[in-house]
Design a protein around this motif. Structure first.
Motif, PDB file in Angstrom:
ATOM      1  N   PHE A  52      14.906  -7.619   5.686  1.00 26.60           N
ATOM      2  CA  PHE A  52      14.871  -6.257   6.225  1.00 26.60           C
ATOM      3  C   PHE A  52      14.356  -5.291   5.160  1.00 26.60           C
ATOM      4  O   PHE A  52      13.648  -4.329   5.458  1.00 26.60           O
ATOM      5  N   GLY A  53      14.706  -5.567   3.906  1.00 29.75           N
ATOM      6  CA  GLY A  53      14.170  -4.772   2.809  1.00 29.75           C
ATOM      7  C   GLY A  53      12.658  -4.902   2.704  1.00 29.75           C
ATOM      8  O   GLY A  53      11.950  -3.911   2.500  1.00 29.75           O
ATOM      9  N   HIS A  54      12.142  -6.140   2.844  1.00 29.01           N
ATOM     10  CA  HIS A  54      10.688  -6.345   2.823  1.00 29.01           C
ATOM     11  C   HIS A  54      10.020  -5.561   3.959  1.00 29.01           C
ATOM     12  O   HIS A  54       9.012  -4.874   3.756  1.00 29.01           O
ATOM     13  N   PHE A  55      10.596  -5.689   5.162  1.00 26.98           N
ATOM     14  CA  PHE A  55      10.045  -4.965   6.314  1.00 26.98           C
ATOM     15  C   PHE A  55      10.049  -3.461   6.055  1.00 26.98           C
ATOM     16  O   PHE A  55       9.067  -2.764   6.332  1.00 26.98           O
ATOM     17  N   SER A  56      11.139  -2.958   5.498  1.00 27.20           N
ATOM     18  CA  SER A  56      11.282  -1.522   5.253  1.00 27.20           C
ATOM     19  C   SER A  56      10.255  -1.032   4.243  1.00 27.20           C
ATOM     20  O   SER A  56       9.673   0.051   4.406  1.00 27.20           O
ATOM     21  N   LEU A  57      10.043  -1.809   3.184  1.00 27.53           N
ATOM     22  CA  LEU A  57       9.087  -1.395   2.159  1.00 27.53           C
ATOM     23  C   LEU A  57       7.661  -1.417   2.699  1.00 27.53           C
ATOM     24  O   LEU A  57       6.859  -0.524   2.386  1.00 27.53           O
ATOM     25  N   ILE A  58       7.312  -2.419   3.510  1.00 20.73           N
ATOM     26  CA  ILE A  58       5.979  -2.469   4.111  1.00 20.73           C
ATOM     27  C   ILE A  58       5.777  -1.287   5.052  1.00 20.73           C
ATOM     28  O   ILE A  58       4.732  -0.628   5.044  1.00 20.73           O
ATOM     29  N   PHE A  59       6.799  -0.984   5.849  1.00 20.85           N
ATOM     30  CA  PHE A  59       6.703   0.121   6.798  1.00 20.85           C
ATOM     31  C   PHE A  59       6.577   1.454   6.055  1.00 20.85           C
ATOM     32  O   PHE A  59       5.756   2.308   6.412  1.00 20.85           O
ATOM     33  N   ALA A  60       7.384   1.628   4.989  1.00 20.79           N
ATOM     34  CA  ALA A  60       7.333   2.865   4.220  1.00 20.79           C
ATOM     35  C   ALA A  60       5.987   3.027   3.526  1.00 20.79           C
ATOM     36  O   ALA A  60       5.424   4.127   3.471  1.00 20.79           O
ATOM     37  N   THR A  61       5.449   1.923   2.997  1.00 16.87           N
ATOM     38  CA  THR A  61       4.143   1.978   2.354  1.00 16.87           C
ATOM     39  C   THR A  61       3.063   2.341   3.370  1.00 16.87           C
ATOM     40  O   THR A  61       2.163   3.143   3.097  1.00 16.87           O
TER      41      THR A  61
END
Length: 442
Positions: A52-61
């Protein structure tokens, strides 16, 4: 009817129209909020904290790249299109619409180039996970091309908030259905990114189709070649584009920067927990965006149709209502923080409750200042709104540098400091603008 009675009637009419638009959007966003909580819970629980952290960082980027490449052309449509709607001049309205659409397409193209450079040349410097670079780049490109701003402005300036509700409802509903399907068929970061991208493209297509439906005589391909004429007949539009672009870029940096900072300094798992708390807090913050979008066109319309005294009174009433809303946000955050995080993400996310409280406080300050930027734009002082955002982002940056040693909580309180500084700065700018009403600078 006496002069005072006319004034009172016009003010009441403005508030009534705003109330109707807000009611439409609240209905849609209420439905969207229910869907969002459900699919966010599925995301957080099915992926686990790390993924979920990976998904969040990709989405934020992706959101950050969208901000760098995207113009807030919907604001330009409302700011300059209001007078054409008022005068029923659909030719000039059409030229303005296509100029805004052209800028959206140019921004998407340039954004893809910038994203490619970021993901493939500076990936190591940014600390990006090599396993996710290709899918992150593809997802980012879809976000750029599905980001519609011009048709949003067309719908709003024509006062068709009902259509906006139906179209924007496609995103949370689609994400919920996709999340349920992936939950049972095997959730992965890549599958969620693909689903989110496809749904955003569908929503973008629906917005353009809706705009064409309600303004068939204006949205003509031939107007694309009239961009020079549009720039000439809309004095100050180029500067307004530049100012709103810079302002929106800073706003996204303010919202997504802390998530990226947590991921960079504290790791992916910390970013996942922070993101969930931030998503919930921004859920309250989205109420501010919701109200801001609903009142933006009406504030611009009121500035054109009402006297300065009537306009000031309308602004005071809207600001007072927003202040009440901000108090409600803080109260809900204090009462429900741990329960909400535990219910949505599970026990592993309950530690984010301490982060959620300051983030909700920041959201309440955003709600309290919801009328400030529309007022500054309507009174030809968009540069003052930009200056206030610059001061806010500077305060956020200083706060993060000073408080990052305190972990995610320190960064959350840095967000509060930045939002508070921006609130005070923007409020001061509004007071200045209201005293200078009648000037024409942007």
């Amino acid at each position: 009817m006496t002069k005072d009675a006319v004034t009172s009637h016009q003010e009441a009419s403005g508030l009534k129209r705003m109330g109707a638009n807000i009611a439409w959007l609240f209905g849609g966003k209420g439905f969207g909020a229910i869907c969002s909580i459900a699919y966010l819970a599925i995301l957080a629980r099915s992926l686990g904290i790390r993924d979920f952290g990976h998904f969040s960082l990709i989405f934020a980027t992706g959101q950050a790249f969208v901000a760098l490449a995207g113009f807030q052309s919907w604001q330009t449509m409302v700011r300059y299109g209001t007078r054409y709607v008022h005068a029923q001049d659909w030719v000039k309205f059409g030229r303005l619409s296509m100029l805004c659409g052209l800028l959206d397409w140019i921004g998407a193209t340039l954004g893809c180039v910038v994203a490619w450079i970021g993901y493939y040349i500076f990936a190591d410097d940014l600390g990006l996970n090599p396993a996710y670079i290709d899918m992150a780049f593809a997802f980012n490109c879809v976000l750029l091309w599905s980001r519609v701003s011009a048709p949003v402005g067309i719908v709003r300036v024509l006062d068709r908030f009902d259509i906006a509700v139906y179209v924007e409802g496609l995103v949370p509903l689609g994400r919920l259905l996709a999340a349920l399907l992936l939950w049972f068929t095997g959730p992965t970061v890549g599958k969620f990114l693909f689903a989110w991208a496809a749904i955003d493209l569908l929503s973008a297509a629906a917005y353009w189709i809706s705009a064409r439906w309600i303004a068939p005589t204006s949205l003509r391909a031939r107007h694309i070649g009239d961009w020079r004429t549009t720039l000439t007949e809309n004095e100050g539009i180029a500067r307004f584009f530049g100012v709103t672009y810079a302002s929106s870029t800073l706003d996204i940096a303010f919202k997504q920067g802390p998530v990226l900072a947590v991921g960079y300094f504290l790791g992916t798992s910390a970013a996942g927990i922070y993101r969930l708390a931030d998503q919930l807090a921004q859920g309250f913050g989205k109420l501010s965006q919701l109200v801001g979008r609903a009142i933006y066109s009406d504030i611009n319309r009121s500035r054109v149709a009402q006297t300065a005294a009537q306009f000031r009174q309308l602004v005071k009433r809207v600001t007072a209502i927003a202040g009440i809303g901000s108090i409600l946000i803080v109260t809900l955050a204090l009462l429900l923080a741990r329960q909400l995080l535990g219910f949505i993400g599970g026990e592993g996310y309950e530690s984010g409750a301490v982060i959620f409280v300051p983030l909700a406080l920041a959201a309440s300050l955003e709600m309290a200042s919801v009328a400030y930027e529309p007022v500054l734009h309507a009174t030809n002082h968009a540069r003052l709104a930009l200056l206030a955002r610059i001061l806010a982002i500077a305060a956020l940056g200083c706060g993060m540098l000073l408080l990052v040693s305190q972990g995610s909580l320190g960064i959350a309180w840095a967000v509060v400091a930045g939002q508070a500084f921006g609130y005070l700065a923007m409020g001061t700018m509004v007071l200045i603008a209201m005293r200078k009403m009648g000037h024409s600078q942007v």
